[in-house]
Design a protein around this motif. Structure first.
Motif, PDB file in Angstrom:
ATOM      1  N   LYS A  22      14.640  76.553  48.311  1.00 40.37           N
ATOM      2  CA  LYS A  22      16.003  76.108  48.608  1.00 40.37           C
ATOM      3  C   LYS A  22      16.063  75.534  50.020  1.00 40.37           C
ATOM      4  N   THR A  23      15.415  76.215  50.981  1.00 39.60           N
ATOM      5  CA  THR A  23      15.393  75.732  52.352  1.00 39.60           C
ATOM      6  C   THR A  23      14.738  74.361  52.405  1.00 39.60           C
ATOM      7  N   ASP A  24      13.603  74.207  51.775  1.00 34.95           N
ATOM      8  CA  ASP A  24      12.905  72.923  51.768  1.00 34.95           C
ATOM      9  C   ASP A  24      13.735  71.852  51.057  1.00 34.95           C
ATOM     10  N   LYS A  25      14.417  72.234  49.994  1.00 34.99           N
ATOM     11  CA  LYS A  25      15.232  71.303  49.209  1.00 34.99           C
ATOM     12  C   LYS A  25      16.364  70.723  50.046  1.00 34.99           C
ATOM     13  N   VAL A  30      20.114  68.677  57.256  1.00 36.04           N
ATOM     14  CA  VAL A  30      20.546  69.246  58.534  1.00 36.04           C
ATOM     15  C   VAL A  30      19.587  68.902  59.679  1.00 36.04           C
ATOM     16  N   GLU A  31      18.809  67.851  59.509  1.00 36.06           N
ATOM     17  CA  GLU A  31      17.853  67.449  60.550  1.00 36.06           C
ATOM     18  C   GLU A  31      18.528  66.833  61.763  1.00 36.06           C
ATOM     19  N   THR A  32      19.627  66.110  61.545  1.00 36.59           N
ATOM     20  CA  THR A  32      20.325  65.436  62.633  1.00 36.59           C
ATOM     21  C   THR A  32      21.811  65.774  62.560  1.00 36.59           C
ATOM     22  N   LEU A  33      22.498  65.534  63.652  1.00 33.74           N
ATOM     23  CA  LEU A  33      23.944  65.723  63.655  1.00 33.74           C
ATOM     24  C   LEU A  33      24.576  64.833  62.599  1.00 33.74           C
ATOM     25  N   ASN A  34      24.162  63.572  62.558  1.00 31.87           N
ATOM     26  CA  ASN A  34      24.730  62.627  61.607  1.00 31.87           C
ATOM     27  C   ASN A  34      24.489  63.056  60.157  1.00 31.87           C
ATOM     28  N   SER A  35      23.264  63.483  59.835  1.00 33.78           N
ATOM     29  CA  SER A  35      22.985  63.893  58.449  1.00 33.78           C
ATOM     30  C   SER A  35      23.779  65.135  58.072  1.00 33.78           C
ATOM     31  N   THR A  36      24.005  66.030  59.015  1.00 35.62           N
ATOM     32  CA  THR A  36      24.777  67.238  58.748  1.00 35.62           C
ATOM     33  C   THR A  36      26.231  66.884  58.444  1.00 35.62           C
ATOM     34  N   LEU A  37      26.822  66.000  59.252  1.00 32.20           N
ATOM     35  CA  LEU A  37      28.222  65.612  59.029  1.00 32.20           C
ATOM     36  C   LEU A  37      28.371  64.776  57.760  1.00 32.20           C
ATOM     37  N   LEU A  56      24.536  73.851  48.549  1.00 31.65           N
ATOM     38  CA  LEU A  56      24.304  72.955  49.683  1.00 31.65           C
ATOM     39  C   LEU A  56      25.425  73.100  50.699  1.00 31.65           C
ATOM     40  N   PHE A  57      26.667  73.164  50.238  1.00 34.47           N
ATOM     41  CA  PHE A  57      27.808  73.346  51.135  1.00 34.47           C
ATOM     42  C   PHE A  57      27.593  74.590  52.001  1.00 34.47           C
ATOM     43  N   LYS A  58      27.274  75.712  51.380  1.00 31.75           N
ATOM     44  CA  LYS A  58      27.096  76.967  52.119  1.00 31.75           C
ATOM     45  C   LYS A  58      25.884  76.908  53.050  1.00 31.75           C
ATOM     46  N   ASP A 147      19.684  74.822  66.793  1.00 33.43           N
ATOM     47  CA  ASP A 147      18.831  75.929  67.218  1.00 33.43           C
ATOM     48  C   ASP A 147      17.394  75.499  67.500  1.00 33.43           C
ATOM     49  N   GLY A 148      17.165  74.190  67.552  1.00 31.30           N
ATOM     50  CA  GLY A 148      15.822  73.672  67.771  1.00 31.30           C
ATOM     51  C   GLY A 148      15.097  73.368  66.472  1.00 31.30           C
ATOM     52  N   GLU A 149      15.590  73.905  65.380  1.00 27.05           N
ATOM     53  CA  GLU A 149      15.008  73.679  64.056  1.00 27.05           C
ATOM     54  C   GLU A 149      15.920  72.834  63.179  1.00 27.05           C
ATOM     55  N   ARG A 150      17.234  73.028  63.337  1.00 32.68           N
ATOM     56  CA  ARG A 150      18.191  72.361  62.467  1.00 32.68           C
ATOM     57  C   ARG A 150      19.586  72.443  63.091  1.00 32.68           C
ATOM     58  N   TRP A 151      20.537  71.738  62.483  1.00 29.88           N
ATOM     59  CA  TRP A 151      21.942  71.809  62.871  1.00 29.88           C
ATOM     60  C   TRP A 151      22.659  72.806  61.976  1.00 29.88           C
TER      61      TRP A 151
END
Length: 175
Positions: A22-25, A30-37, A56-58, A147-151
């Motif tokens: 699930k994390t890999d999926k 969540v790699e970038t601010l833009n992709s997260t938003l 995915l939402f959660k 956190d250095g890994e993700r947003w």
């Protein structure tokens, strides 16, 4: 006893493997601010009858994160309501699917200090992607942590535009 510990190991390994899949999926969301938003807006949006990916939402939210809608209650008092992502899905999920809902970002201001970011994200809401006039507009105040890994989304605090509270020009697209 050996059989029990082997079974326990298999169960734990399977659980860990499923969590890792699930994390890999979802990791690229969540790699970038833009992709997260972009993911935040896309995951709640869909035509009438279209299911949303609530896992995915959660996944976007840090544990203990809150969604905080604000506005006037029936008595005219301005209030805020605090929800977890799961509360949001329980209270709004079926409405979004039954009525169709698209929330589109039309303007963004970003302030970052270190690993924390505050975004004022102006939105317009539609019942279908084919509509051209929004039925609602407002501003999402979104706090995020890298956190250095993700947003991670920490909180989303929002209010709708009203005749008494129009969106200020600095939070609207430049014509």
């Amino acid at each position: 006893m050996k059989k029990l510990s082997t079974s326990l190991f298999v169960i734990l390994f399977t659980f860990t493997l499923n969590a890792q899949e699930k994390t890999d999926k979802y990791a690229h969301h969540v790699e970038t601010l833009n992709s997260t938003l972009e993911t935040l807006y896309s995951v709640i949006s869909g035509e009438k009858g279209e299911e949303r990916d609530w896992d995915l939402f959660k996944y976007l939210f840090k544990p203990e994160a809150k969604l905080i809608p604000s506005g006037n209650n029936p008595e005219g008092i301005y209030v805020a309501r605090y929800m977890t992502p799961s509360d949001y899905v329980s209270s709004s999920g079926s409405y979004l699917v039954e009525n169709g809902f698209f929330e589109k970002e039309i303007h963004r201001t970003v302030n970052t200090f270190g690993n924390i970011t505050q975004v004022f994200s102006t939105y317009e809401s539609f019942h279908s992607e084919t509509e051209t006039e929004p039925f609602m507009r407002g501003i999402n105040s979104i706090q995020l942590l890298n956190d250095g890994e993700r947003w991670w989304i920490i909180n989303i605090y929002w209010t709708q535009e009203s005749p008494e509270n129009p969106i200020p020009s600095e939070y609207l697209p430049i014509d």
